[in-house]
Write an enzyme that holds these catalytic residues in place. Structure first.
Site, PDB file in Angstrom:
ATOM      1  N   LYS A  28       0.821  -1.220   0.000  1.00 25.89           N
ATOM      2  CA  LYS A  28       0.000   0.000   0.000  1.00 25.89           C
ATOM      3  C   LYS A  28       0.852   1.267   0.000  1.00 25.89           C
ATOM      4  O   LYS A  28       0.476   2.260  -0.637  1.00 25.89           O
ATOM      5  CB  LYS A  28      -0.942   0.013   1.190  1.00 25.89           C
ATOM      6  CG  LYS A  28      -0.255   0.116   2.533  1.00 25.89           C
ATOM      7  CD  LYS A  28      -1.187   0.563   3.617  1.00 25.89           C
ATOM      8  CE  LYS A  28      -0.394   0.768   4.904  1.00 25.89           C
ATOM      9  NZ  LYS A  28      -1.040   1.577   5.870  1.00 25.89           N
ATOM     10  N   ASP A 214      -4.271   7.527   4.962  1.00 28.26           N
ATOM     11  CA  ASP A 214      -3.755   6.175   5.214  1.00 28.26           C
ATOM     12  C   ASP A 214      -4.385   5.615   6.487  1.00 28.26           C
ATOM     13  O   ASP A 214      -4.844   6.358   7.353  1.00 28.26           O
ATOM     14  CB  ASP A 214      -2.233   6.236   5.360  1.00 28.26           C
ATOM     15  CG  ASP A 214      -1.587   4.859   5.340  1.00 28.26           C
ATOM     16  OD1 ASP A 214      -2.258   3.886   4.939  1.00 28.26           O
ATOM     17  OD2 ASP A 214      -0.406   4.761   5.730  1.00 28.26           O
TER      18      ASP A 214
END
Length: 734
Positions: A28, A214
Site C-alpha cells: 500500500k 492512510d
C-alpha cells in the site's frame, strides 16, 4: 517492483471517491507513493494543493522520502502529516475565529492531570475520592466523540459520569483561561472550525484538490468529519486501509468509517489489493481461516506467488515457564542456523506476558528489545512494588523510601521529606527508624505512612514474599490507585499480577528467606538484562562489546505494520487471546480475530502459536483452554508439537558446551544415581528409572537422579533439585 494490475488501477484512479482495501503486505505504501507522484508529475496539482494524512510521524516521514525520490527531487509538502499536525496548522492560521489565541500552548498528560486536580479542588474533592487519570480518560473519550462539557452533562448516566461531566466543565474553563489546548482539542477545535465557519471550510476544501488518508480503518468520529469537510469541494478523496486490521476501538477508532465508506462518499470506486508480497501461502491460509469468522467485513482473500512454505507450528506447553523455555530453544536453534535475530519476534496479547520470556532470554544470553513498552523490571509499577519490598527488607534503603513515600499520593511534599531526612540524620538514625520511634510526634501524613510501614513489617515477619506483596498492594492503596477504569491502569495491574506470580515459587521458604531470595534473584535478572541490552552475550562470536542483533518482543498492537521471518505468538488460550472481554461482546470477539490476523500476517516464513495447559494466576496454577483460533486453522497446514514429545532442553546450555552432541547431556545425567529403581504412581501405570527424563505438573521437566525405598530425587531444569515421595510424585516419563 512493477505494479500489479490492481495497484496500477489504484494509482490511475485519481478522480472521485476511492476506497483502496489494502491487505497485509500488499504494497500500500508503494501505491500511495506512486499515486501522489503521478498527481504531482502530471500537473494535476502542486504539493500544497494535496492533503495526505498518516497516523504516525514516522509513516509521514517515510512517505515524504519515497515521494521525493519518485518525483526526482526535494519537494515541499506542507500538508503531509498526521491528523493532529494538520489541525495544529489550521488552528495556528484560523483558530482566532474560535476565540483561540494563535500562540496557544499544548498541554501534555502531566499538565492535563494538574488541571484535573485543580478542578477537583474547585469542587471540594480530592484524589483519594476521585482518580484524576480515570476522569481524564473520560474527558478524552468525550472529546473524541465531539462532546462539549454541556452535551456530555446531558448524556451522562449515573453518578460517575455526572461527576466527570462536572469536572470536565471546570477542566475546559481552566484550559481556556490559560490559552491552552490538550491533544484531543486539536481535532475537537479543528472540526468546530470547519463546521461553524463556512468560509474557512470552503477555503481549505477548495485548496485541497486531492485528499489521501492512510490507515482509514483507525479513524474516529472527529477524523471522519475532518476528511469529509476537507474533501467536500473537489470530492477527490482516496482512503487506504484494511478493515481486517482494525484493532484500535479501545482508542476511539470506528470500524464503521471504512465499512460504510461507499455510503458516506457515494458514488465510490472500490479497489482491493489482495496480492501479498510478504508471506507464504500457508501463513495466508491460516490468517484467512481466522479472519473469515468476523461477522462484518469487506471480504477479501489474500493470495501470493510466494512458496507454500512451512506448516504453522502449534505447540502445547506445560505452563508459562515451559512455554518460554521452548520458544527460546527455538530461537537458539534458528540462531545456530544463521537466522538473524532481527528477523525473529515474540508477540503477546498483554504486556505482562513479556516477563517470563525476558527472564529466559537473559538466562540464555540472547539480546532482545521490547518495542512499545519497557523491560518488565523497569516498568514504573514494578519498580514501585520492588521499592516497597526493599524497604521492608532493609529499612536503611533511603532510595526505596524516597520512591514510594508519596506513592500513592499521601500529601507528603518535598519539604516534609527534606525535614524528615534532616531530623533522622541529626538523631543518627535512618528515616524509617526515626518514623517508627517518634511516631506520636509526626504530622498526620507521616504518621499514617509510619503506621503502614509498621503493618508491613509485622506482616512480613509471619508471611512469605508472595503473601506480603499482595498485602502491600492492598494496604498501601496501590491496587485502588490503578483501578481507574483506564486501559493503562489495567495493563499496570496485569504487570503486578505477573509479579505476584513470580513470587509464588518462594512460598515454601521461611518469610525472611523468601523475601531475600526474591530480591536477590530479581536484582540479578535486572542487572543481566541491562548488560545483555548493552551487547554482552556469550552466544555470539566476535567483539562482545559490539552492537548485537536483537530478538524483538512486543504486543500484537505494537507489531502492526512490521514484518519478521519468524513470529512466535504466545498465550494462545481462551481468556488471554481471545481476551476474556470478548466472551460477552461479539464486537470484541471480532476485534480479537483481527488481532490474530495482524499477528499471523507479520510473518514471512514461519508462524509458531503456543498455548499452555496451565498458567499462574495470582501465584496459583490454573488450567487453561486452548484458543478457539487454533482449531479454526486448516489441520493440513499445521504441525502439532507438545512438551511430552518435543525433546525439550534447557536453552541455557548450548550445543557448543557439549561438542555439538546433545546426547552427551543425557548420557552424563544418566551416569548419576542408582539404576533400576522405579518411581511409581499410585495407579502403577508406569515406572521411571534413574537417568530418565520426566515431567511434573508443577515443576516442569527434569532428570531423575536417584530413587530409594520411598523417595525420588529429581534435578528439574528450572527449579533445581527436589526430593519427593514416590507415591505422590505424579511423574510422567518423556
Amino acid at each position: 517492483m512493477q505494479l500489479n494490475p490492481e495497484q496500477q488501477r489504484a494509482v490511475e484512479t485519481t478522480e472521485g471517491p476511492l476506497l483502496i482495501i489494502a491487505g497485509a503486505g500488499s504494497g500500500k505504501t508503494r501505491v500511495l507513493t506512486e499515486r501522489l507522484g503521478k498527481i504531482i508529475t502530471e500537473g494535476l496539482a502542486v504539493p500544497h494543493e494535496t492533503l495526505v494524512v498518516t497516523f504516525t510521524n514516522k509513516a509521514a516521514a517515510e512517505l515524504r522520502r519515497r515521494v521525493e525520490e519518485r518525483v526526482g527531487g526535494r519537494q515541499f509538502f506542507p500538508w503531509l502529516g498526521t491528523f493532529h499536525s494538520m489541525c495544529l496548522k489550521l488552528l495556528r492560521i484560523d483558530g482566532d475565529k474560535l476565540g483561540l489565541d494563535r500562540n496557544f500552548t499544548i498541554y501534555d498528560t502531566e499538565d492535563q492531570l494538574s488541571v484535573v486536580k485543580e478542578a477537583l479542588g474547585a469542587l471540594n474533592l480530592n484524589t483519594k475520592e476521585v482518580n484524576p487519570k480515570a476522569i481524564l480518560s473520560q474527558i478524552s473519550a468525550a472529546k473524541q466523540e465531539l462532546l462539549t462539557p454541556e452535551r456530555f452533562a446531558v448524556t451522562a448516566k449515573g453518578y460517575a459520569q455526572e461527576l466527570a461531566a462536572d469536572i470536565y466543565r471546570h477542566y475546559q474553563a481552566n484550559l481556556v483561561r490559560n490559552s491552552a489546548v490538550d491533544f484531543d482539542d486539536l481535532l475537537f477545535y479543528g472540526v468546530r472550525l470547519l463546521k461553524e465557519h463556512e468560509e474557512v471550510r470552503l477555503k481549505y476544501a477548495t485548496q485541497f484538490k486531492y485528499v489521501m488518508v492512510d490507515e482509514y480503518q483507525d479513524t474516529n468520529q472527529a477524523q471522519y468529519l475532518l476528511v469529509k469537510y476537507l474533501s467536500s469541494v473537489h470530492k477527490n478523496i482516496c482512503v487506504v486501509g484494511d478493515d481486517d486490521q482494525g484493532i484500535y476501538s479501545w482508542r476511539g477508532a470506528t470500524i464503521r468509517n471504512i465499512l460504510e465508506f461507499e455510503i458516506d462518499f457515494h458514488p465510490a470506486t472500490v479497489i482491493k489489493l489482495e496480492q501479498n508480497y510478504r508471506s507464504t501461502k500457508k501463513i495466508l491460509q491460516a490468517s484467512h481461516n481466522i479472519i473469515s469468522g468476523v461477522t462484518s467485513r469487506k471480504g477479501k482473500e489474500l493470495w501470493t506467488d510466494n512458496t507454500d512454505g512451512e506448516n504453522v507450528t502449534i505447540y502445547n506447553a506445560l505452563d508459562e515457564k515451559e512455554e518460554s523455555y521452548w520458544v527460546v530453544e527455538q530461537i537458539e536453534s534458528l540462531i545456530q542456523k544463521n537466522v538473524d535475530p532481527e528477523e525473529m519476534a515474540v508477540l503477546y496479547r498483554m504486556n505482562a506476558q513479556s516477563r517470563m520470556i525476558e527472564e529466559v532470554l537473559v538466562k540464555a544470553g540472547i539480546p532482545y528489545r521490547i518495542v512499545g513498552s519497557v523491560r518488565f523490571y523497569e516498568r514504573k509499577e514494578i519498580k514501585d512494588a520492588m521499592a516497597y519490598l526493599k524497604l521492608v527488607y532493609n529499612p536503611a534503603d533511603t532510595v526505596a523510601l524516597l520512591r514510594i513515600i508519596n506513592i500513592p499520593t499521601r500529601k507528603i511534599g518535598a519539604k516534609t521529606i527534606k525535614d524528615l531526612l534532616a531530623k533522622a540524620t541529626a538523631m543518627q538514625m535512618n528515616a524509617i527508624d526515626y518514623l517508627l520511634t517518634y511516631n506520636e510526634k509526626l504530622a498526620p501524613a507521616l504518621k499514617n505512612f509510619a503506621e503502614l510501614v509498621q503493618k508491613l513489617y509485622d506482616y512480613a515477619n509471619e508471611h512469605t514474599v508472595n503473601q506480603l506483596l499482595t498485602f502491600m498492594l492492598t494496604e498501601s492503596g496501590y491496587t485502588k490507585m490503578l483501578a481507574d477504569g483506564t486501559e493503562d491502569g489495567r495493563q499496570r495491574q496485569s504487570n503486578l499480577e505477573e509479579l505476584i506470580n513470580v513470587t509464588a515459587k518462594y512460598s515454601e521458604m521461611s518469610p525472611q528467606a523468601s523475601l531475600q531470595a526474591f530480591l536477590e534473584e530479581a536484582a540479578l535478572i535486572e542487572d543481566q538484562g541491562r548488560s545483555r541490552s548493552a551487547g554482552q552475550s556469550r552466544n555470539y562470536a566476535g567483539d562482545e562489546a559490539a552492537e548485537l542483533p536483537q530478538v524483538t518482543l512486543m504486543t500484537i498492537h505494537a507489531a502492526k505494520g512490521l514484518e519478521f521471518s519468524h513470529v512466535f505468538i504466545i498465550g494462545a488460550e481462551e481468556g488471554i487471546f481471545p481476551h476474556s472481554r470478548a466472551f460477552i461482546n461479539p464486537a470484541e470477539l471480532d476485534e480479537e480475530r483481527r488481532l490474530a490476523y495482524v499477528a499471523i500476517t507479520r510473518a514471512k516464513a514461519r508462524v509458531y502459536l503456543i498455548y499452555a495447559n496451565s498458567r499462574s494466576v495470582f501465584g496459583r496454577q490454573s488450567s487453561s483452554i486452548p484458543s478457539r483460533f487454533l482449531s479454526e486453522i486448516d489441520q493440513d497446514i499445521v504441525d502439532y508439537k507438545s512438551y511430552t514429545s518435543s525433546g525439550y532442553r534447557d536453552p541455557i546450555i548450548t550445543e557448543n558446551d557439549f561438542g555439538g552432541d546433545w546426547s552427551n547431556i543425557y548420557s552424563n545425567q544418566r551416569s548419576l544415581g542408582n539404576k533400576g529403581r522405579s518411581a511409581v504412581k499410585p495407579s502403577g501405570t508406569f515406572a521411571v528409572n534413574a537417568g530418565d527424563r520426566v515431567v511434573h505438573q508443577q515443576f516442569g521437566k527434569g532428570t531423575v537422579i536417584s530413587i530409594d525405598e520411598d523417595t525420588v530425587l529429581i534435578s528439574f531444569d528450572r527449579e533445581g533439585k527436589k526430593e519427593m515421595a514416590t507415591e505422590y510424585a505424579q511423574l510422567q516419563p518423556i
